[in-house]
Design an enzyme around this catalytic site. Structure first.
Site, PDB file in Angstrom:
ATOM      1  CG  ASP A 196      -1.847   1.122   1.116  1.00 44.74           C
ATOM      2  OD1 ASP A 196      -1.568   2.198   1.429  1.00 44.74           O
ATOM      3  OD2 ASP A 196      -3.122   0.656   1.196  1.00 44.74           O
TER       4      ASP A 196
ATOM      5  CG  HIS B 284      -8.705  -2.705  -2.426  1.00 42.96           C
ATOM      6  ND1 HIS B 284      -9.822  -2.105  -3.152  1.00 42.96           N
ATOM      7  CD2 HIS B 284      -8.197  -1.947  -1.603  1.00 42.96           C
ATOM      8  CE1 HIS B 284      -9.863  -0.831  -2.440  1.00 42.96           C
ATOM      9  NE2 HIS B 284      -9.081  -1.119  -1.425  1.00 42.96           N
TER      10      HIS B 284
ATOM     11  CG  ASN C 153     -12.437  -0.436   3.605  1.00 45.78           C
ATOM     12  OD1 ASN C 153     -12.423  -1.024   4.469  1.00 45.78           O
ATOM     13  ND2 ASN C 153     -11.282   0.338   3.194  1.00 45.78           N
TER      14      ASN C 153
ATOM     15  CG  HIS D 140     -10.560  -3.517  -8.900  1.00 45.85           C
ATOM     16  ND1 HIS D 140     -10.519  -3.410  -9.933  1.00 45.85           N
ATOM     17  CD2 HIS D 140     -10.299  -4.692  -8.212  1.00 45.85           C
ATOM     18  CE1 HIS D 140      -9.847  -4.644 -10.439  1.00 45.85           C
ATOM     19  NE2 HIS D 140      -9.641  -5.330  -9.384  1.00 45.85           N
TER      20      HIS D 140
ATOM     21  CG  HIS E 272      -7.087  -2.552   2.986  1.00 51.76           C
ATOM     22  ND1 HIS E 272      -6.207  -1.550   2.623  1.00 51.76           N
ATOM     23  CD2 HIS E 272      -8.333  -2.180   2.514  1.00 51.76           C
ATOM     24  CE1 HIS E 272      -6.921  -0.571   2.100  1.00 51.76           C
ATOM     25  NE2 HIS E 272      -8.045  -1.116   1.749  1.00 51.76           N
TER      26      HIS E 272
END
Length: 113
Positions: free
Chosen positions: A30, A99, A86, A97, A101
């Protein structure tokens, strides 16, 4: 999608610090880490969130989660990690899109908020 930053990263059009890649997904660092280790697992197929998944998409996400688990030690997450995805404005989804974390490398707070 032509304007999706994660699609462009997955296609190699935008540079990223990749730590893993296969035919279905990439794992990148990130650019704004919230913990010592903050990775993003991104399916190469574009879909916005878990609410938009097809059954086939769910299988891809399952394989992403499986790969995270198998690579945890190699990624520096041997003492544990947290995974978060999220969804929507209230969930603070900044890129539309799906994803995941992957947060770790240190003791995380018990409360997320």
């Amino acid at each position: 999608m032509a304007d999706c930053i994660f699609c462009k990263i997955a296609a190699g059009e935008i540079p990223s610090e990749k730590v893993y890649e296969d035919e279905e997904m990439i794992i990148i660092k990130d650019i704004n880490p919230q913990t010592k280790i903050h990775l993003l697992a991104i399916p190469k197929k574009h879909f916005e969130s878990v609410s938009d998944m097809t059954e086939s998409d769910a299988q891809i996400v399952g394989r992403c989660l499986y790969k995270i688990g198998k690579m945890a030690d190699k990624l520096g997450l041997e003492n544990g990690y947290r995974i978060v995805s999220n969804k929507g404005d209230d969930g603070c989804q900044s890129v539309k899109h799906l994803h995941i974390h992957v947060l770790g490398g240190q003791k995380l707070a018990e409360k997320m908020c």
